[in-house]
Each structure stands twice: as structure tokens, then as C-alpha cells.
Design an enzyme around this catalytic site. Sequence first.
Site, short mmCIF file in Angstrom:
data_model
loop_
_atom_site.label_atom_id
_atom_site.label_comp_id
_atom_site.label_asym_id
_atom_site.label_seq_id
_atom_site.Cartn_x
_atom_site.Cartn_y
_atom_site.Cartn_z
N ASP A 168 8.96 10.51 -0.04
CA ASP A 168 7.67 11.21 -0.15
C ASP A 168 7.53 11.79 -1.55
OD1 ASP A 168 5.39 13.06 0.74
OD2 ASP A 168 5.97 12.17 2.65
N HIS A 205 3.27 17.75 0.17
CA HIS A 205 3.27 16.81 1.29
C HIS A 205 4.69 16.55 1.83
CE1 HIS A 205 2.92 12.77 3.19
NE2 HIS A 205 1.71 13.18 3.53
N ASN A 232 -4.62 6.27 8.56
CA ASN A 232 -5.75 7.11 8.95
C ASN A 232 -7.11 6.48 8.72
OD1 ASN A 232 -3.87 9.24 9.44
ND2 ASN A 232 -3.83 9.63 7.24
N SER A 277 0.53 11.16 8.82
CA SER A 277 1.68 11.65 8.05
C SER A 277 2.38 12.78 8.79
CB SER A 277 1.24 12.17 6.68
OG SER A 277 1.15 11.16 5.73
#
Length: 401
Positions: free
Chosen positions: A138, A169, A267, A347
Site C-alpha cells: 500500500d 490509506h 469500486n 479497500s
Amino acid sequence: MRRIRLAVISFATAAALSVGLAPMATAAAAPSPAEKYIVTLKPGADPGTVAAKHQRSRGASVTHVYRHALHGYAASMSSSAAAAIAAQPEVAAVIPDLDVQMSAQSLPPGIDRVGADESSAAAGDGRGTVDADIAILDTGIDAKHRDLNVVGGVNCIKGNNSYADLNGHGTHVSGTAAAKDNSVGVVGVAPGARLWAVRVLDANGGGSWSSIICGIDWVTARAATIEVANMSLGGAGGAGSCTDHGLREAICRSTAAGVTYVVAAGNSAADAGGFVPATFDEVITVSAITDFDGEPGGVGTPSCQTGFDDTFANFSNYGADVDLTAPGMCVLSTWRGGGYRSISGTSMASPHVAGAAALFLSAHPDATPAVVRAALVAAGTLDWTGDPDAVKEPLLDVADF
């Protein structure tokens, strides 16, 4: 170059990687600008030696050398140099690289909903701990966050050697998977599991397939230690194969080495079959549901966003490639700078399952990635509504783990 977005509420389109390059004419012309490529080599060729040779002879600016998940290197070079390198006898393929861009203690509703407080770790009782290792591919992790057990990592982004999270994130994903059961902040599905920060995205959430493969390569070299890898990222593309000289091949080799990969479905409110790595057979692909109160029944009150409790998240990808669903709306977790934040996306659903995989492996250390997936799917429940396709994936449930 078209971009691929991480699984925090948007995936943009990206061109599929093409294998190999056609020979190019060498007629006199202005030098072509540098572009990014991934070079895979035939068996017997040493990646470091060949990369150095190509850097000297063809002007390739090498950024990564791969020895575990792939056999080769990544570099910037002109298209004419790439064509010349593709014709070398030790080279298997030269493919374009692609840019990417992001997907007092409380018991977050999602942790409650998947039964982590009822598992063997009893997440939330102040004593839970899980003996397992999770790599978070990430934006990095805030290693100083008091709620996270960060034990090491690597930076695959050019510029410095720090795996610190300059975005937030990666730290958020980490907390959902494994925040400590320590009477402060939040608690994860696998409380206190050892976290490895694999920084494959920059401060803006940007990176490339070469940086992601760098992370997979690093994890694969440590497969004896790291059992689970979470990838809350992805983009448009096809399934490829385990010999595609790119991302699928790297994941295939890493999975064969024993690492269980958990990835976000995406998404785009579309079929996950059109997104990578979500469509890969070797990974556990996770969609998202909306859960506001940690309980079934559909009576929770919307918190950070509007929506209906216990229903399929309106942004989530779906389809036959999805293995499990988990809470992904208004998920409270750790954030860079020692804080906490609530955000949404597949996520956020994916690390619930990564934590569950670590929890299962802590009790079944010899389980293969296929066995882990089968166990998580078999334990799931169907007490949610709104599935947009004909195959309803189970909702993660670790109460009996």
C-alpha cells in the site's frame, strides 16, 4: 498513460499489458522519450548482471531488480532501446509498465459484524493477540502508531528508503487487519499481528505495476515468515495467465511459495472479472457491504455516508470472481500521525479478510492459500441483502476461528 485507481471509491481504466515488443526500424530519427518497461529473463540469466549490462549498452535506467516473484528487472528507456533489448537471447519478454493510483478502545462495527470479538482472539477484550505476519502492499504504514505492531518493511517507490505512510490509506488498512487489543483506539480482526509495511504507492497514492511487483518480490523472498498479503488496489484488465511475465505471474509464484493474497474487488459497481488483480484465481477477492451497527437485521443508522444497513455497498464490484464480502462503508481505523479516521471502499473490506486469514493461519500454520480461502468461504454467512448478481458471496464470519 492511463491510470489505475486504488479501491477507495474509484477505479479508472487502464490498458492491458501486452507481452513482448515488435522489432522496430532503426532509421535516423529524433531519440524517443524514456518510457517504463518490465523485462523478464529466461532461466539461467542473472537479473542483476543482465540489468547492469542493459544499463550500460542500451541506456536502461534500472529501478527494480526481481529475483523471486519474477526473474528480471524494471527500467525506464526509449522505445527503441526496449525493442533492442526484447531481441536479446537472454530476454523472455519486455512489457510496458503501467501507472497506478489508489483502492478508550472502541470495537468498530465491522470488526463486530464479522465476529472477531467472538473468535479465539476475542478482539476487544483487551487481551487478544494473534501470532501471524501480514504484509500490507500500500502507501506504507505509520510505524510509530501506538495501535499497530509494525516490525519492518520495504520501500519500492523511488526516492528514499522509508516505508513511512505519507498518505494514510496503508495505515488505515493495517488497523482493520491487525490493530492491537490494547485498550486504546480500535482493534483489528487479528489483534497485534505483526505488520510489514510494503510501500508500493507514493504520498499521492500513485505507483506502477513495477513497484507493486517489487513489493510482491520482496514478500515472496520472505514467504517463510509472511503468511498473508493485503492488496487494497487494482485496475481494469484481463485475467492473463501464470506465464504472462507480469503481475499475474508474480502473484502465482508468490502464492505457490505459500503467501495468501487478499485483494479488493474494486469500486466501479461493475463485474470484478474486468479488474486485476481481483479477477485472478490465486487471490481472495473481497466485495463490500454497508454495516452501521455491527449486527444483522438492517436497522443500523447511517453514519459517515448515506445508505441502507446490511446491504451490498452501491460502489462495490461484484461477480463470480468475488469470494467473500465484508464491511466497507464508514470503517473506523488507524490513520497516519497516530490518529483515527472513518473512510469507505472495498479497500476497507479487504483487510477484514486479510486479518481473518492471519487468524486462521495462526491456528493452522501449514494451511495452503487454497485451504485458507476454502475455510473462510465455508465459515461465511448470508445475512445481508442486495446482491446485484446471481452468485451471493458469503459475508466473512470468524466467530468460530
